[in-house]
Write an enzyme that holds these catalytic residues in place. Structure first.
Site, PDB file in Angstrom:
ATOM      1  N   GLY A   1       0.779  -1.228   0.000  1.00 45.77           N
ATOM      2  CA  GLY A   1       0.000   0.000   0.000  1.00 45.77           C
ATOM      3  C   GLY A   1       0.813   1.281   0.000  1.00 45.77           C
ATOM      4  N   PHE A   2       0.396   2.208   0.863  1.00 49.48           N
ATOM      5  CA  PHE A   2       1.024   3.538   0.902  1.00 49.48           C
ATOM      6  C   PHE A   2       2.525   3.433   1.179  1.00 49.48           C
ATOM      7  CE2 PHE A   2      -3.121   5.521   2.899  1.00 49.48           C
ATOM      8  CZ  PHE A   2      -3.839   5.162   1.782  1.00 49.48           C
TER       9      PHE A   2
ATOM     10  N   ARG B   1       6.154  -6.389   9.146  1.00 50.50           N
ATOM     11  CA  ARG B   1       6.268  -7.728   9.755  1.00 50.50           C
ATOM     12  C   ARG B   1       6.587  -8.799   8.728  1.00 50.50           C
ATOM     13  NH1 ARG B   1       0.461  -7.710  12.243  1.00 50.50           N
ATOM     14  NH2 ARG B   1       0.247  -6.808  10.171  1.00 50.50           N
ATOM     15  N   ARG B   2       6.168  -8.634   7.464  1.00 50.98           N
ATOM     16  CA  ARG B   2       6.345  -9.708   6.473  1.00 50.98           C
ATOM     17  C   ARG B   2       7.732  -9.615   5.829  1.00 50.98           C
ATOM     18  NH1 ARG B   2       0.685  -8.692   3.470  1.00 50.98           N
ATOM     19  NH2 ARG B   2       1.219  -6.599   4.167  1.00 50.98           N
TER      20      ARG B   2
ATOM     21  N   TYR C   1     -11.736   2.025  14.884  1.00 46.00           N
ATOM     22  CA  TYR C   1     -10.794   2.490  13.854  1.00 46.00           C
ATOM     23  C   TYR C   1     -10.839   4.014  13.772  1.00 46.00           C
ATOM     24  CZ  TYR C   1      -8.477   3.396   9.450  1.00 46.00           C
ATOM     25  OH  TYR C   1      -7.619   3.899   8.495  1.00 46.00           O
TER      26      TYR C   1
ATOM     27  N   GLY D   1      -8.960   9.644   2.119  1.00 43.08           N
ATOM     28  CA  GLY D   1     -10.220   8.906   2.028  1.00 43.08           C
ATOM     29  C   GLY D   1      -9.958   7.548   1.400  1.00 43.08           C
TER      30      GLY D   1
ATOM     31  N   THR E   1      -5.919  -0.310  -1.574  1.00 44.31           N
ATOM     32  CA  THR E   1      -4.688  -1.011  -1.178  1.00 44.31           C
ATOM     33  C   THR E   1      -5.140  -2.358  -0.593  1.00 44.31           C
ATOM     34  OG1 THR E   1      -4.841  -0.095   1.040  1.00 44.31           O
ATOM     35  CG2 THR E   1      -3.609   1.206  -0.574  1.00 44.31           C
ATOM     36  N   GLU E   2      -4.317  -2.929   0.277  1.00 44.16           N
ATOM     37  CA  GLU E   2      -4.748  -4.154   0.962  1.00 44.16           C
ATOM     38  C   GLU E   2      -5.604  -3.843   2.194  1.00 44.16           C
ATOM     39  OE1 GLU E   2      -1.335  -6.648   1.687  1.00 44.16           O
ATOM     40  OE2 GLU E   2      -0.684  -6.482  -0.389  1.00 44.16           O
ATOM     41  N   PHE E   3      -5.859  -2.551   2.392  1.00 38.89           N
ATOM     42  CA  PHE E   3      -6.571  -2.101   3.595  1.00 38.89           C
ATOM     43  C   PHE E   3      -7.878  -2.867   3.832  1.00 38.89           C
ATOM     44  CE2 PHE E   3      -9.790   0.711   5.448  1.00 38.89           C
ATOM     45  CZ  PHE E   3      -9.184   1.128   6.618  1.00 38.89           C
TER      46      PHE E   3
HETATM   47  P1  NDP Z   1      -2.115  -1.891   3.655  1.00 40.90           P
HETATM   48  O1  NDP Z   1      -2.851  -2.955   4.382  1.00 40.90           O
HETATM   49  O2  NDP Z   1      -1.837  -2.060   2.211  1.00 40.90           O
HETATM   50  O3  NDP Z   1      -0.734  -1.574   4.404  1.00 40.90           O
HETATM   51  C1  NDP Z   1      -0.651  -1.562   5.800  1.00 40.90           C
HETATM   52  C2  NDP Z   1       0.806  -1.677   6.203  1.00 40.90           C
HETATM   53  O4  NDP Z   1       0.893  -1.611   7.635  1.00 40.90           O
HETATM   54  C3  NDP Z   1       1.440  -2.978   5.762  1.00 40.90           C
HETATM   55  O5  NDP Z   1       2.717  -2.724   5.242  1.00 40.90           O
HETATM   56  C4  NDP Z   1       1.552  -3.759   7.059  1.00 40.90           C
HETATM   57  O6  NDP Z   1       2.713  -4.580   7.019  1.00 40.90           O
HETATM   58  C5  NDP Z   1       1.749  -2.636   8.072  1.00 40.90           C
HETATM   59  N1  NDP Z   1       1.415  -3.061   9.423  1.00 40.90           N
HETATM   60  C6  NDP Z   1       0.214  -3.403   9.915  1.00 40.90           C
HETATM   61  N2  NDP Z   1       0.321  -3.767  11.198  1.00 40.90           N
HETATM   62  C7  NDP Z   1       1.621  -3.639  11.530  1.00 40.90           C
HETATM   63  C8  NDP Z   1       2.373  -3.865  12.705  1.00 40.90           C
HETATM   64  N3  NDP Z   1       1.792  -4.294  13.832  1.00 40.90           N
HETATM   65  N4  NDP Z   1       3.714  -3.637  12.690  1.00 40.90           N
HETATM   66  C9  NDP Z   1       4.310  -3.203  11.569  1.00 40.90           C
HETATM   67  N5  NDP Z   1       3.662  -2.968  10.416  1.00 40.90           N
HETATM   68  C10 NDP Z   1       2.327  -3.188  10.406  1.00 40.90           C
HETATM   69  O7  NDP Z   1      -2.977  -0.559   3.897  1.00 40.90           O
HETATM   70  P2  NDP Z   1      -2.706   0.983   3.496  1.00 40.90           P
HETATM   71  O8  NDP Z   1      -1.456   1.154   2.759  1.00 40.90           O
HETATM   72  O9  NDP Z   1      -3.954   1.473   2.908  1.00 40.90           O
HETATM   73  O10 NDP Z   1      -2.611   1.587   4.962  1.00 40.90           O
HETATM   74  C11 NDP Z   1      -1.533   2.374   5.396  1.00 40.90           C
HETATM   75  C12 NDP Z   1      -2.055   3.362   6.427  1.00 40.90           C
HETATM   76  O11 NDP Z   1      -3.007   4.223   5.795  1.00 40.90           O
HETATM   77  C13 NDP Z   1      -2.797   2.727   7.594  1.00 40.90           C
HETATM   78  O12 NDP Z   1      -2.440   3.429   8.774  1.00 40.90           O
HETATM   79  C14 NDP Z   1      -4.261   2.959   7.274  1.00 40.90           C
HETATM   80  O13 NDP Z   1      -5.061   3.024   8.418  1.00 40.90           O
HETATM   81  C15 NDP Z   1      -4.188   4.312   6.581  1.00 40.90           C
HETATM   82  N6  NDP Z   1      -5.266   4.687   5.693  1.00 40.90           N
HETATM   83  C16 NDP Z   1      -5.687   3.869   4.674  1.00 40.90           C
HETATM   84  C17 NDP Z   1      -6.698   4.293   3.834  1.00 40.90           C
HETATM   85  C18 NDP Z   1      -7.224   3.427   2.732  1.00 40.90           C
HETATM   86  O14 NDP Z   1      -8.370   3.651   2.297  1.00 40.90           O
HETATM   87  N7  NDP Z   1      -6.467   2.476   2.227  1.00 40.90           N
HETATM   88  C19 NDP Z   1      -7.305   5.620   3.971  1.00 40.90           C
HETATM   89  C20 NDP Z   1      -6.805   6.376   5.072  1.00 40.90           C
HETATM   90  C21 NDP Z   1      -5.810   5.938   5.882  1.00 40.90           C
HETATM   91  P3  NDP Z   1       2.841  -6.064   7.595  1.00 40.90           P
HETATM   92  O15 NDP Z   1       1.477  -6.699   7.533  1.00 40.90           O
HETATM   93  O16 NDP Z   1       3.839  -6.724   6.709  1.00 40.90           O
HETATM   94  O17 NDP Z   1       3.345  -5.854   8.984  1.00 40.90           O
HETATM   95  C1  8X3 Z   2      -9.446   4.306   5.634  1.00 44.57           C
HETATM   96  C2  8X3 Z   2     -10.564   4.897   4.853  1.00 44.57           C
HETATM   97  O1  8X3 Z   2     -13.072   5.045   4.580  1.00 44.57           O
HETATM   98  O2  8X3 Z   2     -12.247   2.995   5.474  1.00 44.57           O
HETATM   99  O3  8X3 Z   2      -9.025   5.106   6.662  1.00 44.57           O
HETATM  100  O4  8X3 Z   2     -12.222   4.925   6.808  1.00 44.57           O
HETATM  101  S1  8X3 Z   2     -12.084   4.452   5.481  1.00 44.57           S
END
Ligand code: NDP
Ligand code: 8X3
Length: 262
Positions: free
Chosen positions: A19-20, A40-41, A159, A190, A194-196
């Protein structure tokens, strides 16, 4: 982009395995920024590092297989790294949503994972890096918040609360660092594909895909581009808060999602 003001700096990106974080690693490497990639991965981290090293052989690209919830390990590993290479940039990105359920029936383990990662993990990493940044009077921190931290939506409860807390901590960091050269930005995106959502729905890919159907969501690269813009601002400019959404989305409640056919 104007002059490259960040070339030669070193950035820690938490959550770099997808993701980001992944997209930001590439964007920063393209600006000649050295990287410490945390997640972690291990297989993902190594794959990313290998690709980046091949593309940017002059950069220092290091990995840290680590859980941001593990404060003692974070301190040990990060202090060891910082003793050799000071960190100029921190992208506090690691985080997740786990589940989408009401306060009545939410899973307490999900709640704990979100609080421990999104809130306490961000605090642990920041607390470990900030003393060195302050001693050097140098640093730029970007905390990844969320639209969900601006406005709660049904079943988002914990969340949303963690992201609201991230926004508050961004304000607090800026206040506590008044008088220093260290800048802090809260970036609140917003819906971004991603994998979110796969993580949020515990691996249910079909349900995750539905979140992004019928409109054009943000891409991880859009967030990375914004991060570059913030980091590359002149030293007297501190961009403290950014809200960015897909054009099709104006709030958690306003998403122009066309009807779609499977
Ligand atoms: P992804 O799931 O694609 O990426 C999340 C990343 O966080 C992964 O690299 C994962 O790595 C890492 N992670 C999660 N838990 C842990 C941990 N305990 N220790 C270390 N690393 C961790 O999601 P996004 O890229 O979308 O999310 C990135 C950030 O953006 C998050 O904080 C999310 O809440 C925020 N966000 C996302 C939005 C969206 O719509 N996608 C919108 C707004 C905010 P690994 O599993 O390998 O540890
Ligand atoms: C991630 C975006 O819309 O799921 O923060 O809250 S949303």
């Amino acid at each position: 982009m104007n002059a490259n003001r960040i070339a030669g700096q070193t950035a820690l990106i938490t959550g770099a395995t997808s993701g980001f974080g992944w997209a930001t690693a590439w964007a920063l490497a393209n600006m000649q920024v050295n990287l410490l990639l945390l997640g972690r991965r291990s297989n993902r981290l190594e794959a990313l590092a290998t690709q980046l090293r091949a593309e940017h052989p002059t950069l220092q690209i290091e990995t840290l297989v680590m859980d941001v919830r593990d404060y003692p390990q974070l301190q040990t590993q990060l202090h060891a790294f910082m003793a050799q290479t000071p960190i100029d940039i921190l992208i506090n990105n690691a985080g997740l949503a786990a589940g989408l359920g009401s306060m009545v029936e939410g899973d307490v383990q999900d709640w704990e994972q979100m609080i421990d990662t999104n809130l306490k993990g961000l605090l642990y990493v920041s607390r470990t890096l900030l003393p060195q940044m302050q001693a050097r009077n140098r640093g730029h921190i970007i905390n990844i918040g969320s639209m969900a931290g601006n406005q709660t939506y049904p079943n988002g409860n914990v969340y949303c609360a963690t992201k609201a807390a991230v926004h508050v901590l961004g304000q607090a960091m800026n206040m506590d660092l008044l008088g220093s050269a260290i800048r802090v930005c809260t970036l609140a995106p917003g819906a971004a594909n991603t994998e979110f959502s796969t993580v949020r729905f515990h691996g249910d890919q079909a349900r995750a895909n539905q979140v992004y159907q019928g409109f054009e969501p943000l891409l991880a690269e859009d967030i990375a581009e914004m991060i570059l813009y913030v980091l590359n601002a002149p030293p007297h400019v501190n961009i403290q808060k950014i809200d960015m959404m897909p054009t099709a989305q104006r709030s958690p409640y306003h998403l122009h999602q066309n009807a779609f056919v499977d």
